[in-house]
Design an enzyme around this catalytic site. Structure first.
Site, mmCIF file in Angstrom:
data_model
loop_
_atom_site.group_PDB
_atom_site.id
_atom_site.type_symbol
_atom_site.label_atom_id
_atom_site.label_comp_id
_atom_site.label_asym_id
_atom_site.label_seq_id
_atom_site.Cartn_x
_atom_site.Cartn_y
_atom_site.Cartn_z
ATOM 1 N N CYS A 104 0.738 -1.234 -0.094
ATOM 2 C CA CYS A 104 -0.058 -0.077 -0.006
ATOM 3 C C CYS A 104 0.794 1.117 -0.236
ATOM 4 O O CYS A 104 1.506 1.391 1.279
ATOM 5 C CB CYS A 104 -0.841 0.050 1.226
ATOM 6 S SG CYS A 104 -1.919 1.500 1.452
ATOM 7 N N CYS A 107 -0.456 4.279 2.512
ATOM 8 C CA CYS A 107 -0.673 4.087 3.958
ATOM 9 C C CYS A 107 -0.497 2.553 4.391
ATOM 10 O O CYS A 107 0.717 2.454 4.355
ATOM 11 C CB CYS A 107 -1.883 4.628 4.399
ATOM 12 S SG CYS A 107 -3.594 4.206 3.365
ATOM 13 N N SER A 108 -1.397 1.853 4.417
ATOM 14 C CA SER A 108 -1.181 0.662 5.152
ATOM 15 C C SER A 108 -2.614 -0.163 4.734
ATOM 16 O O SER A 108 -2.664 -1.193 5.696
ATOM 17 C CB SER A 108 -1.118 0.625 6.713
ATOM 18 O OG SER A 108 -2.034 1.644 7.233
ATOM 19 N N CYS A 109 -3.213 -0.179 3.582
ATOM 20 C CA CYS A 109 -4.361 -0.964 3.442
ATOM 21 C C CYS A 109 -4.043 -2.514 3.176
ATOM 22 O O CYS A 109 -2.913 -2.691 2.781
ATOM 23 C CB CYS A 109 -4.885 -0.577 2.079
ATOM 24 S SG CYS A 109 -5.662 1.419 2.156
#
Lengths: 199, 118
Positions: A104, A107-109
């Site tokens: 991602c 961000c941090s999906c």
């Protein structure tokens, strides 16, 4: 980027976090037990073993595999996996000539219902930029040397699509049960920074 | 810190326990996580709104971050949450600042959160 030692003068946000929780509770917006519930769920109950069950089933059940590729989110519900960040799960399958890896970049999906919360390296700026720029080199550094003829596809997860890698089933696993297969499937393989190995 | 991941050669992890590994290094990280998850679950805000705030916060931090500084993901997470709840008027920055000040005045020995406070 390996260890992140906290300098002693580092101002921990701990007090501010506590203060925000206290205010939200005071105003009736949340109950502490709700936070406990979410934390407990992702610390103890939801993790890569869920994804491993999905992969093992896909390896032994061609119809399930087909449904999984067509609609990841719907197919994993058959195994009871759903919840936040479980919407729009897109399963990408490795083949003899294509290796998929997920990132991602913004961000941090991450597919929480299948893998739990992401590990540190997944959230690290170095992984997020390098896997796009030089995937073969980075995967090599992470211990995965792919043959030159294997094409690497990098998938950028977002709120719209959360990617999940269906790894190749290793050779010499014909005699293993679905549960035994699930036990050899690793989180890293389902993110695409490793492959599944036997023994 | 044997649970810290690295991007070195030994990063192939199996499933050593039910959930792989520790996901929170400090308790406040888990509370910040739990607040965002609970508020979104209750519909106080949409998850996508939180995510937009997180993306913005991470982009800001990364553009100004000293490379030598460790990257602190849950700092970004909490900053994104604070921005969102303050922006929505759920909590004012002033109230939050005052509550932090009050907490700082707590007598010694009461400066940590107790699980059974509530």
């Amino acid at each position: 980027m390996t260890e992140n030692p906290r300098p002693t003068d580092y101002p921990s946000p701990q007090l501010r976090v506590e203060a925000l929780e206290a205010l939200l509770v005071e105003r009736g917006l949340v109950k502490p037990e709700m936070l406990d519930g979410f934390i407990n769920r992702y610390v103890n109950d939801v993790g890569p073993m869920n994804g491993a069950k999905v992969v093992a089933k896909a390896w032994v059940d061609p119809d399930f595999r087909k449904r999984l590729i067509e609609s990841g989110t719907e197919a994993i519900k058959e195994l009871g996996f759903e919840g936040p960040q479980g919407e729009h799960i897109v399963v990408v399958e490795n083949t003899a000539t294509v290796h998929n890896v997920v990132v991602c970049t913004l961000c941090s999906c991450y597919p929480w219902p299948l893998l739990g919360l992401p590990p540190d390296w997944y959230k690290d700026p170095a992984y997020r930029s390098r896997v796009v720029r030089e995937p073969r080199k980075l995967l090599g550094e992470m211990g995965l040397d792919l043959a030159d003829e294997v094409e690497i596809q990098v998938w950028d997860s977002s709120a719209e699509n959360r990617y999940f890698v269906l790894p190749n089933r290793p050779k010499r696993t014909e005699g293993l049960s679905e549960d035994e297969l699930a036990a050899i499937i690793t989180r890293d393989a389902m993110v695409g920074v490793a492959v599944v190995k036997v023994g | 810190m044997s649970l810290v991941e690295n991007l070195g050669t030994d990063s192939i992890t199996s499933l050593p326990r039910l959930n792989g590994e520790l996901v929170f290094k400090e308790p406040w990280e888990s509370r910040a996580f739990g607040m965002a998850a609970a508020l979104a679950d209750l519909g106080v805000f949409d998850w996508s709104d939180f995510q937009a705030s997180l993306i913005e916060t991470i982009a800001e931090r990364e553009s100004t971050r000293d490379e030598a500084e460790p990257y602190r993901y849950y700092d970004c997470w909490f900053a994104a949450l604070e921005k969102l709840v303050v922006g929505r008027g759920l909590v004012s920055k002033q109230d939050l600042d005052e509550m932090v000040t009050d907490f700082c005045k707590r007598p010694h020995g009461h400066d940590h959160r107790h699980e059974h406070d509530h």
